[in-house]
Design a protein around this motif. Sequence first.
Motif, PDB file in Angstrom:
ATOM      1  N   MET A 150       1.060  -1.659   0.071  1.00 60.05           N
ATOM      2  CA  MET A 150       0.233   0.144  -0.082  1.00 60.05           C
ATOM      3  C   MET A 150       0.962   0.811  -0.441  1.00 60.05           C
ATOM      4  N   PHE A 151       1.380   1.184   0.407  1.00 57.86           N
ATOM      5  CA  PHE A 151       2.329   2.290   0.791  1.00 57.86           C
ATOM      6  C   PHE A 151       3.788   2.131  -0.383  1.00 57.86           C
ATOM      7  N   ASN A 152       4.033   1.617  -0.606  1.00 59.66           N
ATOM      8  CA  ASN A 152       4.255   1.346  -2.503  1.00 59.66           C
ATOM      9  C   ASN A 152       3.738   2.316  -3.704  1.00 59.66           C
ATOM     10  N   SER A 153       2.617   1.846  -3.468  1.00 64.26           N
ATOM     11  CA  SER A 153       1.324   2.935  -4.235  1.00 64.26           C
ATOM     12  C   SER A 153       1.258   3.884  -3.666  1.00 64.26           C
ATOM     13  N   VAL A 154       0.618   4.129  -2.629  1.00 61.96           N
ATOM     14  CA  VAL A 154       1.324   4.962  -2.105  1.00 61.96           C
ATOM     15  C   VAL A 154       2.129   6.929  -3.201  1.00 61.96           C
ATOM     16  N   ALA A 155       3.052   6.399  -2.777  1.00 60.85           N
ATOM     17  CA  ALA A 155       4.219   6.633  -3.271  1.00 60.85           C
ATOM     18  C   ALA A 155       4.520   7.155  -4.453  1.00 60.85           C
ATOM     19  N   HIS A 188      18.609  -6.590   1.669  1.00 63.68           N
ATOM     20  CA  HIS A 188      17.534  -6.363   1.351  1.00 63.68           C
ATOM     21  C   HIS A 188      16.836  -7.708   1.928  1.00 63.68           C
ATOM     22  N   GLY A 189      17.195  -7.026   3.729  1.00 64.79           N
ATOM     23  CA  GLY A 189      16.384  -7.986   5.062  1.00 64.79           C
ATOM     24  C   GLY A 189      15.597  -6.640   5.321  1.00 64.79           C
ATOM     25  N   TRP A 190      15.178  -7.159   6.661  1.00 63.80           N
ATOM     26  CA  TRP A 190      14.431  -5.848   7.637  1.00 63.80           C
ATOM     27  C   TRP A 190      14.833  -5.085   8.019  1.00 63.80           C
ATOM     28  N   PRO A 191      14.823  -3.573   7.660  1.00 61.99           N
ATOM     29  CA  PRO A 191      13.514  -3.143   7.326  1.00 61.99           C
ATOM     30  C   PRO A 191      13.665  -2.085   5.410  1.00 61.99           C
ATOM     31  N   TRP A 192      15.212  -2.495   5.578  1.00 62.70           N
ATOM     32  CA  TRP A 192      15.299  -1.663   4.272  1.00 62.70           C
ATOM     33  C   TRP A 192      14.264  -2.442   2.979  1.00 62.70           C
ATOM     34  N   TYR A 193      14.373  -3.757   3.252  1.00 61.52           N
ATOM     35  CA  TYR A 193      13.806  -4.412   2.021  1.00 61.52           C
ATOM     36  C   TYR A 193      12.389  -3.687   1.343  1.00 61.52           C
ATOM     37  N   PRO A 194      11.411  -3.323   1.904  1.00 59.12           N
ATOM     38  CA  PRO A 194      10.379  -2.709   2.235  1.00 59.12           C
ATOM     39  C   PRO A 194      10.255  -0.435   1.913  1.00 59.12           C
ATOM     40  N   LEU A 195      11.633  -0.597   2.811  1.00 57.31           N
ATOM     41  CA  LEU A 195      12.053   1.539   2.759  1.00 57.31           C
ATOM     42  C   LEU A 195      12.244   1.467   0.974  1.00 57.31           C
ATOM     43  N   LEU A 196      13.188   0.560   0.589  1.00 61.33           N
ATOM     44  CA  LEU A 196      13.882   0.532  -0.766  1.00 61.33           C
ATOM     45  C   LEU A 196      12.596  -0.115  -1.605  1.00 61.33           C
ATOM     46  N   LEU A 197      11.425  -0.639  -1.205  1.00 64.99           N
ATOM     47  CA  LEU A 197      10.720  -0.862  -2.128  1.00 64.99           C
ATOM     48  C   LEU A 197       9.848   0.189  -2.573  1.00 64.99           C
ATOM     49  N   GLY A 243      14.690  10.445 -12.456  1.00 63.06           N
ATOM     50  CA  GLY A 243      13.686   9.142 -11.771  1.00 63.06           C
ATOM     51  C   GLY A 243      14.552   7.856 -12.009  1.00 63.06           C
ATOM     52  N   ILE A 244      15.056   7.629 -13.054  1.00 60.91           N
ATOM     53  CA  ILE A 244      16.235   6.891 -13.624  1.00 60.91           C
ATOM     54  C   ILE A 244      17.102   7.071 -12.512  1.00 60.91           C
ATOM     55  N   THR A 245      18.231   7.936 -12.158  1.00 59.19           N
ATOM     56  CA  THR A 245      19.594   7.896 -10.872  1.00 59.19           C
ATOM     57  C   THR A 245      18.549   7.141 -10.342  1.00 59.19           C
ATOM     58  N   LEU A 246      17.077   7.660  -9.578  1.00 61.65           N
ATOM     59  CA  LEU A 246      16.369   7.528  -8.379  1.00 61.65           C
ATOM     60  C   LEU A 246      16.123   5.804  -8.135  1.00 61.65           C
ATOM     61  N   ASN A 247      15.615   5.459  -9.328  1.00 56.84           N
ATOM     62  CA  ASN A 247      15.184   3.862  -9.449  1.00 56.84           C
ATOM     63  C   ASN A 247      16.390   3.180  -9.291  1.00 56.84           C
ATOM     64  N   GLY A 248      18.047   3.366  -9.690  1.00 54.36           N
ATOM     65  CA  GLY A 248      18.957   2.511 -10.507  1.00 54.36           C
ATOM     66  C   GLY A 248      19.607   2.505  -9.059  1.00 54.36           C
ATOM     67  N   LEU A 249      19.461   3.711  -8.133  1.00 56.12           N
ATOM     68  CA  LEU A 249      20.127   3.816  -6.707  1.00 56.12           C
ATOM     69  C   LEU A 249      19.386   2.845  -5.864  1.00 56.12           C
ATOM     70  N   ALA A 250      18.012   3.009  -6.090  1.00 52.68           N
ATOM     71  CA  ALA A 250      17.285   1.953  -4.664  1.00 52.68           C
ATOM     72  C   ALA A 250      17.628   0.372  -5.721  1.00 52.68           C
ATOM     73  N   ASN A 251      17.713  -0.048  -6.440  1.00 50.00           N
ATOM     74  CA  ASN A 251      17.769  -1.221  -7.135  1.00 50.00           C
ATOM     75  C   ASN A 251      19.215  -1.575  -6.531  1.00 50.00           C
ATOM     76  N   PHE A 252      20.663  -0.096  -6.780  1.00 49.05           N
ATOM     77  CA  PHE A 252      22.181  -1.167  -6.498  1.00 49.05           C
ATOM     78  C   PHE A 252      21.667  -0.810  -5.203  1.00 49.05           C
ATOM     79  N   ALA A 253      21.274  -0.059  -4.024  1.00 47.56           N
ATOM     80  CA  ALA A 253      21.237  -0.928  -2.169  1.00 47.56           C
ATOM     81  C   ALA A 253      20.404  -1.900  -2.124  1.00 47.56           C
ATOM     82  N   LEU A 254      19.750  -2.575  -2.480  1.00 47.42           N
ATOM     83  CA  LEU A 254      19.221  -3.515  -2.099  1.00 47.42           C
ATOM     84  C   LEU A 254      19.890  -5.071  -2.800  1.00 47.42           C
ATOM     85  N   ILE A 255      20.928  -4.620  -3.626  1.00 49.80           N
ATOM     86  CA  ILE A 255      22.094  -5.461  -3.312  1.00 49.80           C
ATOM     87  C   ILE A 255      22.676  -6.030  -2.327  1.00 49.80           C
ATOM     88  N   PHE A 256      22.628  -4.984  -1.345  1.00 45.95           N
ATOM     89  CA  PHE A 256      23.555  -4.798  -0.428  1.00 45.95           C
ATOM     90  C   PHE A 256      22.456  -4.944   1.066  1.00 45.95           C
TER      91      PHE A 256
END
Length: 399
Positions: free
Chosen positions: A50-55, A94-103, A79-92
């Motif tokens: 839901m928070f993902n959709s609100v964002a 992807h646990g809780w709570p970083w996964y939902p925040l980055l999602l 927008g492209i840079t922001l998406n790329g940085l979020a996905n880059f951060a998820l490489i390292f």
Amino acid sequence: MAQKQLIKTPWLIAGQFMNNIGMSFIWPLTTIYMHNVLGKSLTETGIVLMFNSVANVLASTIGGRVFDRGNPYHLLLMGITLNGLANFALIFFHGWPWYPLLLVMTGFASGWLNTMFNALAASVPRDKVRRTFTLMYLATNLGVVFGTMLVGIVYSMEMALLFSMTTGLFVIFLIIALFEYNVDPRQGQNIHLPRANFHIVWTFFVSLFIIWLLYEQWVSNLSVYMTNLGMPLRNYSFLWTINAGLLVLIQSILSLLGDRIKNLYYQFFFGMLFVGLSFLSLVIAHDYPHFIFAMVLLTIGEATWSPAMPTLVSQLSPVRAKGRYQGLVQAFCALGRSLGPLFGGVIIDNWSYKVLFLLAFVILLLVLAINVGVVHVNLRHAVDYMKTDIKTNVSRETK
């Protein structure tokens, strides 16, 4: 680097494809990953989505407004840079709570990018607008098909590899954008809609919200209904394979037909009717062939009304405000998707699945009737900006 006024359509289509294939690597995993790996409840997973959709809604609304005021090139790169940085951060992380925040961060970036693409597509020459939106919707669905097809293979290996691939995709996307997206299509000063245009456009926005609110029942609640009837989950999954294949086929045909479909309003009405009929068929569906038939009806409706909507909004909004109104298209779609599961859950818990399906059919018929009435009353007084703004832009470019 010299700034162009109009973007080349093939690059616009390629960008839409790459953005959606990247996002389709993440979305199908969220529920499974959070529940099975991170050990979170389905309620917690639902809140994250839901928070993902609100964002996404916020990004679409804000992005549409700043598109009309800022530099579209810089906004797209952001927008492209922001998406790329979020996905880059998820490489390292992807646990809780970083996964939902980055999602949630990827949800914002995705809504931002989709708004930028729609606003740019709305500004191409008049004779290419309809075909461009149809091809963009085709690219979106091809991206979803390829993304969901590959994600199962990659997920079975390692999550870090999955996010490494999405990061690499956005790096390639950024390089292409640096050279091919340096455009600024904005012209003119009028940002106020004539009353007739205002009535039609806002009727469309509310309709978009309702359509996606109801469409989401197919995504969120139908799987439980089918398994309750004794059908395996793979039968439900195969329905979406049928959906993807038919979408690609129908949208390819629509792109070839181009302007031979003279009245896009009829195309929108036709699509909404078929979405409604898909819910009516669910009321009496008890065996798998009935569900396949209902999915075919849904797909015909989706493939026809969905690409027509942004084109119609483009016709009814001036170039100087296309970002705002294309952003609202994305925002109302995302808002409907975010509230859809909750709406369906309330109806099912208090009544039944059949009541939900029948109610959806009745609501869509009512919305269709309202749209037909509003368009009939206002269309003769509405301004078609694709016959004014775009002509002016093209003539300036030829000088």
